[in-house]
Enzyme design. Sequence first.
Site, PDB file in Angstrom:
ATOM      1  N   TYR A 101       0.595  -1.144  -0.023  1.00 30.36           N
ATOM      2  CA  TYR A 101       0.294   0.005   0.347  1.00 30.36           C
ATOM      3  C   TYR A 101       1.025   1.392   0.048  1.00 30.36           C
ATOM      4  O   TYR A 101       2.303   1.067   0.734  1.00 30.36           O
ATOM      5  CB  TYR A 101      -0.650   0.160   1.195  1.00 30.36           C
ATOM      6  CG  TYR A 101      -1.794   1.020   1.439  1.00 30.36           C
ATOM      7  CD1 TYR A 101      -2.616   1.304   0.640  1.00 30.36           C
ATOM      8  CD2 TYR A 101      -1.314   2.254   2.345  1.00 30.36           C
ATOM      9  CE1 TYR A 101      -3.556   2.499   1.096  1.00 30.36           C
ATOM     10  CE2 TYR A 101      -1.613   3.298   1.968  1.00 30.36           C
ATOM     11  CZ  TYR A 101      -3.441   3.729   1.846  1.00 30.36           C
ATOM     12  OH  TYR A 101      -3.156   5.418   1.881  1.00 30.36           O
ATOM     13  N   GLU A 189      -3.895   7.995  -3.858  1.00 39.26           N
ATOM     14  CA  GLU A 189      -3.547   6.665  -3.039  1.00 39.26           C
ATOM     15  C   GLU A 189      -3.898   5.238  -4.215  1.00 39.26           C
ATOM     16  O   GLU A 189      -4.493   4.739  -4.891  1.00 39.26           O
ATOM     17  CB  GLU A 189      -4.751   6.335  -1.882  1.00 39.26           C
ATOM     18  CG  GLU A 189      -4.950   4.421  -1.986  1.00 39.26           C
ATOM     19  CD  GLU A 189      -6.178   4.085  -0.478  1.00 39.26           C
ATOM     20  OE1 GLU A 189      -5.733   4.969   0.251  1.00 39.26           O
ATOM     21  OE2 GLU A 189      -6.961   3.391  -0.804  1.00 39.26           O
TER      22      GLU A 189
END
Lengths: 380, 290
Positions: A101, A189
């Site tokens: 991530y 993101e």
Amino acid sequence: MNLHEYQSKRIFAQHGIPVPSGEVADTPTEVRDIAVRLGGPVVVKSQVLVGGRGKAGGIKLAKTPSEAEQRADEILGMTIKGLTVKRVLVDPAADIRKEIYLGAVLDRASRRVVLMASSEGGVDIEEVAATMPDKIVKVAAHPFLGLKPHLARTLADGIGLPKEHTAAFIKIAQGLYQTFLDTDASLAEINPLVITGDGKLMALDGKIAVDDNALYRHPELVELRDPDEEDASEREAHRHGLSYIHLDGEIGCMVNGAGLAMATMDIVKLYGGEPANFLDIGGGAQADKVAAALRIILSDRRVKAVLINIFGGITRCDEVARGVLEAISTLDVQVPFVVRLVGTNEEEGRRILAEANLITATSLADAAEKAVAAAKGELK
Amino acid sequence: MSILVGKETRLVVQGITGREGAFHTKQMIDYGTPVVAGVTPGKGGEWAFGNVPVFDTVRESVSATGANTSIIFVPARFAADAIIEAADAGVDLVVCITEGIPVLDMVQVRAYLDGTHTRLIGPNCPGLITPGEAKVGIIPGHIMTKGNVGLVSRSGTLTYEVVYALTARGIGQTTAVGIGGDPINGTSFLDVLQMFEEDPNTEQVILIGEIGGTDEQKAAEYIGSKMSKPVTSFIAGQTAPPGRRMGHAGAIISGGEGTAEEKIAALTRAGAKVARHPDEIADLVAANMG
């Protein structure tokens, strides 16, 4: 305003972040053509602005072009969390060895843009934050110096990234930070950022949320807005510069100021009612904006009473009163109005509304109590 | 005594000739605030309201009039620059009323101000008022009364609501400060609580917060550990649905940070009283007065 996965990935690519060479399509036939062009297995991904697309069956793997066409036929038109899928992204299926991530977000506490990385990619980061907070590494970019390489390296080392990927990771992290700045994002993101079988890093999925206050300087992003992100009344409110959120109750609320609007909703609920909406007409609203706000509230058929709570500072009560009159005279109003006007030019406001035969209130509690009673038909 | 603004305030209005700027400058003058100058680029040399000189730049206004406080009414796209201009001109206190400033602009503005002596209140705030002395902002003056309760709030209109209820009960205020609803602002709850704690005239404090962020929780730590004066609070947004932005960019709950429940729990733990609705605040404050 939120950008779709395919829009976000295009912007990532412009900032030097490797992404799959996919294409978007609106029909199963197009999906088939894309799959043929890409060759090999593909992933068909619904493009709707909600989380949990995979769990909802909105992301499917297909080994052949005809299977891709079939999967697209299933996904296009399906409803995910209330949104209809109108478009899919067709990406070549990646050979995934590891999911990471990487996100950039505005951190209110440090007043900086913070980059976060985690070795636990591919799942909801809020889930990771709640269950394994030590698996998230954070660094803050400097407002004037930006994201220096050593900060990005701190992230790479912090998540235990194999050293051979560090250089590529730093470039991606800096690209993501630059994306954040260039799009005036509040969130950018990459999830997951994957290590592929051939040892490369690639952004497989991503999203960007843009700061609405900055849209004036991003006409190119305004064009990307998906009108389905908001419901029709929210869209209409947006057009008039009103801050409106549709809820499920029966008392329509028109208030100036977000804090007072929230407090008004809270007190309506405390007195046994349910707010039909959050609506902040903002500071200094003129009569036409007020009238537009009431039109939007009254377009909700569930509304059984309208509560107008104005405490004038920069907003002038006389302007609000004129807007209320304008709305009443042009709309077929069937529900009772409870009005409370206090503050700047309040006498003038009350004088304008005196003849309109509305229920008036003095305090906030009084107004809420009356609105709840009016919605039940106990007060007219 | 009071905090931040008072008899020594010498105010320059940035955007004095605009619609909002002009309207509220008139109100501030009528309240008795010493408005010594205005700034509108290109209109230097003109006069506003008969006796307020207008300048092209803040720096000129400061050197000509000794202005020490600035208030900003310029549109959002020019506001970040206006704040920095005021700081560069050496103004002690800048109050930015403007709403809708891009948050990345505020990241830079705040970082820049941290290297100067200038304090910023706001943006997206109603300003502040010390009853009977100075009104720097848009809080309606007639609802205020001089007294001993300090008030700090993230919400403008909710501040008016509470002050109105206080005044109606004969409870006066030292200073009311609206710190603004944006995610990044110049002055926090904690900053203002510290000032009230040190102000000899303030006997108790009201804190009006809302969902989003952790500013109220930080304030609660201070209340619990350092503050001697009683604090009464209210948190707006208890019924707000999660994940939606409620007008104030700051008022968004997501990721389990900044819910009304968290904030109310933190304030309660710290010994602050928490009102269920705004009208109850005045009751709780009156109870503290014995």
